[in-house]
Scaffold this motif. Structure first.
Motif, mmCIF file in Angstrom:
data_model
loop_
_atom_site.group_PDB
_atom_site.id
_atom_site.type_symbol
_atom_site.label_atom_id
_atom_site.label_comp_id
_atom_site.label_asym_id
_atom_site.label_seq_id
_atom_site.Cartn_x
_atom_site.Cartn_y
_atom_site.Cartn_z
ATOM 1 N N PHE A 189 0.928 -1.399 -0.275
ATOM 2 C CA PHE A 189 -0.427 -0.474 0.147
ATOM 3 C C PHE A 189 0.988 1.249 0.141
ATOM 4 N N GLY A 190 1.975 1.266 0.482
ATOM 5 C CA GLY A 190 3.169 2.825 0.649
ATOM 6 C C GLY A 190 2.868 3.405 1.505
ATOM 7 N N THR A 191 2.913 2.791 2.811
ATOM 8 C CA THR A 191 2.744 3.451 3.772
ATOM 9 C C THR A 191 3.361 2.960 4.498
ATOM 10 N N GLN A 192 4.083 3.725 6.009
ATOM 11 C CA GLN A 192 5.341 3.837 6.595
ATOM 12 C C GLN A 192 5.283 4.263 7.758
ATOM 13 N N MET A 193 5.253 3.040 8.728
ATOM 14 C CA MET A 193 5.183 4.107 10.461
ATOM 15 C C MET A 193 6.568 5.001 10.431
ATOM 16 N N LYS A 194 5.920 6.252 10.885
ATOM 17 C CA LYS A 194 7.490 7.584 10.856
ATOM 18 C C LYS A 194 7.775 7.398 12.342
ATOM 19 N N SER A 195 6.911 7.361 13.290
ATOM 20 C CA SER A 195 6.813 6.855 14.749
ATOM 21 C C SER A 195 6.657 4.978 15.003
ATOM 22 N N PHE A 196 6.761 5.299 16.321
ATOM 23 C CA PHE A 196 6.959 4.142 17.023
ATOM 24 C C PHE A 196 6.325 4.209 18.504
ATOM 25 N N PRO A 197 4.926 3.872 18.758
ATOM 26 C CA PRO A 197 4.368 3.521 20.162
ATOM 27 C C PRO A 197 5.433 3.104 20.856
ATOM 28 N N LYS A 198 4.925 3.849 22.191
ATOM 29 C CA LYS A 198 5.513 3.669 23.304
ATOM 30 C C LYS A 198 5.191 2.124 23.897
ATOM 31 N N SER A 199 5.555 0.963 23.445
ATOM 32 C CA SER A 199 4.985 0.085 24.142
ATOM 33 C C SER A 199 5.314 -0.819 25.607
ATOM 34 N N PRO A 200 4.498 -0.917 26.290
ATOM 35 C CA PRO A 200 4.148 -1.489 27.994
ATOM 36 C C PRO A 200 5.426 -2.548 27.735
ATOM 37 N N ILE A 201 5.275 -3.787 26.517
ATOM 38 C CA ILE A 201 5.063 -4.787 26.600
ATOM 39 C C ILE A 201 6.353 -5.504 25.232
ATOM 40 N N PRO A 202 6.868 -5.890 25.157
ATOM 41 C CA PRO A 202 7.555 -6.450 23.966
ATOM 42 C C PRO A 202 7.122 -5.915 22.565
ATOM 43 N N LEU A 203 8.319 -5.331 21.936
ATOM 44 C CA LEU A 203 7.464 -5.207 20.475
ATOM 45 C C LEU A 203 8.498 -5.563 19.597
ATOM 46 N N VAL A 204 7.491 -5.837 18.905
ATOM 47 C CA VAL A 204 7.598 -7.569 17.570
ATOM 48 C C VAL A 204 7.381 -6.330 16.234
ATOM 49 N N CYS A 205 8.121 -6.313 15.635
ATOM 50 C CA CYS A 205 8.187 -5.237 14.063
ATOM 51 C C CYS A 205 8.812 -6.206 12.651
ATOM 52 N N ASP A 206 8.275 -6.293 12.128
ATOM 53 C CA ASP A 206 7.982 -7.078 10.992
ATOM 54 C C ASP A 206 8.805 -5.881 9.806
ATOM 55 N N MET A 207 9.928 -6.093 9.936
ATOM 56 C CA MET A 207 10.425 -4.704 9.275
ATOM 57 C C MET A 207 10.784 -4.969 7.486
ATOM 58 N N SER A 208 10.482 -6.355 7.172
ATOM 59 C CA SER A 208 10.835 -7.161 5.443
ATOM 60 C C SER A 208 11.432 -5.563 4.622
ATOM 61 N N SER A 209 10.420 -5.141 4.114
ATOM 62 C CA SER A 209 10.566 -3.818 3.248
ATOM 63 C C SER A 209 11.355 -2.515 3.793
ATOM 64 N N ASP A 210 11.723 -2.797 5.104
ATOM 65 C CA ASP A 210 12.536 -0.929 4.933
ATOM 66 C C ASP A 210 13.535 -0.832 5.563
ATOM 67 N N ILE A 211 13.903 -1.979 6.134
ATOM 68 C CA ILE A 211 15.279 -2.318 7.162
ATOM 69 C C ILE A 211 16.464 -2.105 6.720
ATOM 70 N N PHE A 212 17.042 -1.577 6.974
ATOM 71 C CA PHE A 212 19.098 -0.492 6.816
ATOM 72 C C PHE A 212 18.758 0.579 6.021
ATOM 73 N N SER A 213 17.454 0.817 5.891
ATOM 74 C CA SER A 213 16.764 2.219 5.234
ATOM 75 C C SER A 213 16.628 3.390 5.950
ATOM 76 N N ARG A 214 16.640 3.483 7.053
ATOM 77 C CA ARG A 214 16.563 4.537 7.821
ATOM 78 C C ARG A 214 17.146 4.066 8.809
ATOM 79 N N SER A 215 16.973 5.311 9.590
ATOM 80 C CA SER A 215 17.690 5.268 10.730
ATOM 81 C C SER A 215 17.045 5.231 12.354
ATOM 82 N N LEU A 216 16.923 4.604 13.126
ATOM 83 C CA LEU A 216 15.730 4.738 14.046
ATOM 84 C C LEU A 216 16.927 3.918 15.538
ATOM 85 N N ASP A 217 15.623 4.241 16.892
ATOM 86 C CA ASP A 217 16.334 3.199 17.782
ATOM 87 C C ASP A 217 16.043 2.202 18.232
ATOM 88 N N PHE A 218 17.107 1.545 16.998
ATOM 89 C CA PHE A 218 15.815 0.439 17.016
ATOM 90 C C PHE A 218 16.671 -0.638 18.328
#
Ligand code: PLP
Length: 353
Positions: free
Chosen positions: A149-178
């Motif tokens: 669909f061509g959408t991208q999360m620009k920020s991620f929620p502060k999660s009180p529980i473990p945060l799991v992310c499917d980064m298949s199509s943008d890993i290594f493309s932008r700086s984030l606090d991984f």
């Protein structure tokens, strides 16, 4: 003629990576091919270790309790493995597209899943915001970039529980606090290498908390204990991914490629917005820097446009069937020149019409 490969995946890889990979097919270790030596040989074990180390280094996660694995079964296998390894009672998911929906479907095999929010009602053209993540769930799963669909999360929620992310199509493309993520996974074929392997980066201390028995091949702990060599790894996919990660490191890492990716996306979207013949699909604030989705305002121009871009050496531009129109995938190895070539064709169409 120079080819401009906008394919959504498997996708364009750096020329020099392809050259080194093809050389290794013929002669990798004293006249033997990469794919005909033991995966237990020192030369391949070194490749695996280097690939794992480079992944953690590029993400800035060395020495922070994470392990990198190169597994098989694609990102689709991770939909299942994540739930199998982490889901004890309940899990929360954000539904932002086809891939997220498939992840939810697999997790439902284990238990009921809470969808904290969904953009399905708008054919996933935006990223839902302002939802709550319940504290009493085992983990929260999201998809950083929605390839179709061509959408991208620009920020991620502060999660009180473990945060799991499917980064298949943008890993290594932008700086984030991984380090805000506890588990990241990504099929190699979008931004890293050929199909056949999936990178999993997992924080070890979230594992071992479910009571069920996990089949060995699906157990992250087994793969960690065996240094990602529990069974014969997909040596060619791992080697080629390692070469791409090395290429990225030599370029200056994620920070350097991010600048290029931003330039490409800016150029692409400014053409989509300024050219009256085209319309963007995704909500502006959620637009992906990796996959730009757009349609023709007047479908009568389709044949002309399709002929023009094909003649310009452009390939892989057709949109996914669930969106229609066009999708320009601008992964790390796609050059700014390729985006310029596409933008030129689009403005040429405007001057003709
Ligand atoms: C392509 C893709 C997948 C599926 O990957 P496979 O390796 O084919 O299983 C999952 N998630 C996202 C975001 C994708 O882009």
């Amino acid at each position: 003629m120079q080819k401009h490969n906008f394919s959504a995946g498997p996708c364009v890889l750096p020329k020099e990576v392809l050259q080194k990979a093809s050389q290794a097919l013929l002669d990798f270790d004293n006249g033997l091919s990469l794919i005909e030596i033991s995966h237990r040989s020192k030369s391949f074990v070194d490749v695996m270790e280097q690939a794992r180390a480079l992944a953690l280094e590029l993400l800035g996660l060395e020495g922070k309790g994470y392990k990198a694995l190169f597994l098989q079964g694609g990102a689709s296998m991770q939909f299942l493995m994540v739930a199998q390894n982490l889901l004890e009672k309940k899990a929360a998911y954000l539904n932002t597209g086809t891939w997220a929906d498939k992840a939810i479907k697999e997790a439902k095999i284990f238990d009921d899943i809470l969808e904290v929010a969904s953009s399905k009602n708008a054919n996933y053209n935006y990223i839902p915001k302002g939802y709550d993540i319940p504290e009493d769930h085992d983990y929260f799963h999201c998809t950083s970039n929605n390839t179709i669909f061509g959408t991208q999360m620009k920020s991620f929620p502060k999660s009180p529980i473990p945060l799991v992310c499917d980064m298949s199509s943008d890993i290594f493309s932008r700086s984030l606090d991984f380090s805000q993520f506890d588990l990241i996974y990504a099929g190699a074929q979008k931004n890293m290498g050929p199909a056949g392997t999936t990178l999993v980066v997992v924080k070890e201390d979230i594992l071992g908390k479910v009571s069920r028995k996990i089949p060995s091949m699906l157990d992250y702990k087994v793969h960690i204990d065996k240094s990602s060599m529990f069974n014969t790894p997909p040596v060619f996919a791992v080697y080629t991914s390692m070469l791409t990660l090395q290429w990225l490191k030599d370029l200056g890492g994620i920070k350097a490629i991010e600048k290029e990716n931003e330039k490409k996306a800016r150029l692409m979207y400014s053409e989509i917005d300024l050219n009256p013949l085209f319309k963007g699909f995704a909500a502006k604030e959620d637009r992906s820097d990796m996959n730009a989705t757009f349609t023709l305002v007047n479908e009568d121009l389709k044949e002309t446009f399709d002929t023009m871009w094909k003649e310009a050496g452009i390939s892989g531009l057709n949109g996914h069937r669930s969106v229609g129109g066009y999708r320009a995938s601008m992964y790390n190895a796609l050059s700014l020149d390729s985006v310029k070539a596409l933008v030129e064709v689009m403005s040429e169409l405007e001057s003709k019409a």
